[in-house]
Design an enzyme around this catalytic site. Sequence first.
Site, mmCIF file in Angstrom:
data_model
loop_
_atom_site.group_PDB
_atom_site.id
_atom_site.type_symbol
_atom_site.label_atom_id
_atom_site.label_comp_id
_atom_site.label_asym_id
_atom_site.label_seq_id
_atom_site.Cartn_x
_atom_site.Cartn_y
_atom_site.Cartn_z
ATOM 1 N N ASP A 8 -15.498 -27.067 30.846
ATOM 2 C CA ASP A 8 -14.496 -27.712 31.700
ATOM 3 C C ASP A 8 -15.195 -28.189 32.969
ATOM 4 O OD1 ASP A 8 -12.132 -28.597 32.751
ATOM 5 O OD2 ASP A 8 -11.323 -26.611 33.217
ATOM 6 N N ASP A 103 -12.802 -34.604 30.524
ATOM 7 C CA ASP A 103 -13.506 -33.582 31.294
ATOM 8 C C ASP A 103 -13.539 -32.199 30.654
ATOM 9 O OD1 ASP A 103 -10.810 -33.169 31.615
ATOM 10 O OD2 ASP A 103 -10.884 -32.846 33.774
ATOM 11 N N GLU A 104 -13.144 -32.072 29.403
ATOM 12 C CA GLU A 104 -13.243 -30.765 28.761
ATOM 13 C C GLU A 104 -13.368 -30.917 27.250
ATOM 14 O OE1 GLU A 104 -9.808 -28.164 28.787
ATOM 15 O OE2 GLU A 104 -8.486 -29.842 29.281
#
Length: 358
Positions: A8, A103-104
């Site tokens: 993350d 983003d993860e």
Amino acid sequence: MRKIIHIDMDCYFAAVEMRDFPEYRGKPLAVGGSSDRRGVISTCSYEARKFGVRSAMATAYAFKLCPDLILVPGRMQVYKEVSLQIREIFSRYTPLIEPLSLDEAYLDVSECQQYKGSATLIAQAIRRDILAETGLTASAGIAPVKFLAKVASDLNKPNGQYVITPETLPDFVKTLSLRKIPGVGKVTAEKLSSLGLNTCGDVQAYSKPELLARFGKFGGVLIERSQGIDERGISADRERKSVGVETTLAKDIYSLEQCQQVMPGLIQELALRLSRSAKERKIHKQVVKLKFNDFKQTTIEHRSDEVSIVMFYDLLAQAMARQEGRGIRLLGISVGLADSILAVPEIPNAQTQLDLAL
């Protein structure tokens, strides 16, 4: 036993802005839509979070909490380019990558032979590579199952990692709040709490037949997750067919006007989720869903490649025509995604693909 890593990125959009514009560093910064257009915050720096600013918050309210907040529009093309860099780093360690957003992502490194197969060292190496090649920090969670890896990635932020081993898993799960289990929102948590169920340990000690009788299929999922069981694999070729958001209401509501009051928050959250999509794809329909207090549900959809708030409200009215006096316990909205990629200019804010002008 599998080795799952959840990566993350730390306040991703804001971190990219602070990397590219050093004058923003150390200041309360947010990426999102403007307050005069009923914008929403996509993400914000840790300095802004100290004032209570959060993702999915209305921009106008964020300025009330933090008058000195620096607001910048999103640069989605840049975020996507950096995300591809990060994805390439992942691929050096495993082909089993399940992106959740820009983003993860989940990574299954069970078969990775680097660092003698140590998931802890692999996660450290990935984070080190990301920092060296992009200038951004990432946090990681390592666990034998997906949902616990995601929980773990949040426990040592920013720029840290947390490991749940097979040996420590039973004790970790026993004290874990049920709110950490996917699918347990505020309303469900309140119902569980009324039964004396607040942690996974509470569920472990509770009557399994009663849980199944009260919660049906979800009761079975709850029993498994509370024991640290999650058989879901990594979907390396996963492509979302829709993006949506829904809310279970604290109390049943009965009128169209009450439902309309719920809509703005759902629309803001949908805009945020669309802005975080890993790909821009054509929208081919929008949908409104209602679930009634007899647990039956209805959906109304409109097929179009242009989405507007006005249509969401029209669909809501059509769905309410099927109410038949029943209370509304859940309201949701979504958009269906086509397979082809959008060939339109980027809209650089959290309202991407939504016409927010009523």
